[in-house]
Write a protein that holds these residues in place. Sequence first.
Motif, PDB file in Angstrom:
ATOM      1  N   LEU A 136       0.810  -1.216   0.000  1.00  0.00           N
ATOM      2  CA  LEU A 136       0.000   0.000   0.000  1.00  0.00           C
ATOM      3  C   LEU A 136       0.846   1.271   0.000  1.00  0.00           C
ATOM      4  O   LEU A 136       0.339   2.353  -0.295  1.00  0.00           O
ATOM      5  CB  LEU A 136      -0.938   0.009   1.209  1.00  0.00           C
ATOM      6  CG  LEU A 136      -2.081  -1.013   1.169  1.00  0.00           C
ATOM      7  CD1 LEU A 136      -2.822  -1.026   2.499  1.00  0.00           C
ATOM      8  CD2 LEU A 136      -3.036  -0.711   0.026  1.00  0.00           C
ATOM      9  N   LEU A 137       2.132   1.133   0.332  1.00  0.00           N
ATOM     10  CA  LEU A 137       3.013   2.298   0.342  1.00  0.00           C
ATOM     11  C   LEU A 137       3.561   2.543  -1.060  1.00  0.00           C
ATOM     12  O   LEU A 137       4.152   1.643  -1.659  1.00  0.00           O
ATOM     13  CB  LEU A 137       4.169   2.079   1.324  1.00  0.00           C
ATOM     14  CG  LEU A 137       3.779   1.962   2.801  1.00  0.00           C
ATOM     15  CD1 LEU A 137       5.008   1.638   3.640  1.00  0.00           C
ATOM     16  CD2 LEU A 137       3.125   3.247   3.292  1.00  0.00           C
ATOM     17  N   PRO A 138       3.382   3.729  -1.625  1.00  0.00           N
ATOM     18  CA  PRO A 138       3.924   4.019  -2.957  1.00  0.00           C
ATOM     19  C   PRO A 138       5.443   3.809  -2.995  1.00  0.00           C
ATOM     20  O   PRO A 138       6.149   4.146  -2.049  1.00  0.00           O
ATOM     21  CB  PRO A 138       3.572   5.495  -3.164  1.00  0.00           C
ATOM     22  CG  PRO A 138       2.406   5.735  -2.274  1.00  0.00           C
ATOM     23  CD  PRO A 138       2.637   4.872  -1.073  1.00  0.00           C
ATOM     24  N   GLY A 139       5.915   3.216  -4.094  1.00  0.00           N
ATOM     25  CA  GLY A 139       7.343   3.002  -4.256  1.00  0.00           C
ATOM     26  C   GLY A 139       7.823   1.631  -3.859  1.00  0.00           C
ATOM     27  O   GLY A 139       8.988   1.291  -4.098  1.00  0.00           O
ATOM     28  N   SER A 140       6.948   0.805  -3.268  1.00  0.00           N
ATOM     29  CA  SER A 140       7.342  -0.558  -2.901  1.00  0.00           C
ATOM     30  C   SER A 140       6.289  -1.533  -3.395  1.00  0.00           C
ATOM     31  O   SER A 140       5.093  -1.247  -3.337  1.00  0.00           O
ATOM     32  CB  SER A 140       7.526  -0.691  -1.381  1.00  0.00           C
ATOM     33  OG  SER A 140       6.334  -0.382  -0.702  1.00  0.00           O
ATOM     34  N   LEU A 141       6.747  -2.690  -3.878  1.00  0.00           N
ATOM     35  CA  LEU A 141       5.846  -3.681  -4.455  1.00  0.00           C
ATOM     36  C   LEU A 141       6.364  -5.072  -4.101  1.00  0.00           C
ATOM     37  O   LEU A 141       7.539  -5.374  -4.306  1.00  0.00           O
ATOM     38  CB  LEU A 141       5.767  -3.522  -5.973  1.00  0.00           C
ATOM     39  CG  LEU A 141       4.918  -4.553  -6.730  1.00  0.00           C
ATOM     40  CD1 LEU A 141       3.448  -4.373  -6.366  1.00  0.00           C
ATOM     41  CD2 LEU A 141       5.111  -4.410  -8.236  1.00  0.00           C
TER      42      LEU A 141
END
Length: 204
Positions: A136-141
């Motif tokens: 859910l945090l932008p920049g991590s997948l």
Amino acid sequence: MSSDPMTPAEPDEPLRPALSRTARRRNQVIAVTALVAVWVLLWGTLSWANIIGGLVVAAVLLAVFPLPPVTFAGRIHPLPMLRFWLHFLRDLVVASAQVAWLAMRVGHTPQSAIIAARLRVNTDLNLTLTAEALSLLPGSLILEADRRTGTLYIHVLGVTSRDEVERFRRGVLELEARIIEAIGSPEELRRIRENPADREGVPA
């Protein structure tokens, strides 16, 4: 850039106690409730028809595609739960700003890394919650989750050095700690406290 997990010769046994009949029934109720909620949200209307339809879909899905048992051995701790949400919302704002800045920098190609982070509490529930929070945090997948060792493989945007890799890995372990403090069992809390995120040699 990539980083390999520091994996011991023999991984710790996951904390997956045998489920009692009551626990299995409770997990089924939770799974059905979650599936019905998703079904209603997909239709966008709360009605008896959608609720009944969701129950039918949930029953078929659980019969045809049975899920592995997910054990919840702890209990909800209100203050740590509030602390988790406040910290998560702050991380969400910071990560969004960082990704927006990378997108606006003209002529700059962001670097990325695939980072392996081995969690200290190897349960299906902890693995799932930590992976969902990170996604859910932008920049991590999340690219992959190794259920046997409790390791998450995460694609991270904007990583340029080994220090940043280690900083992100410590951040994953700190996120795990906040989740365990919010809903963990005494045994899970003990594992977290005996293996702090900033201690060198923590499996990650």
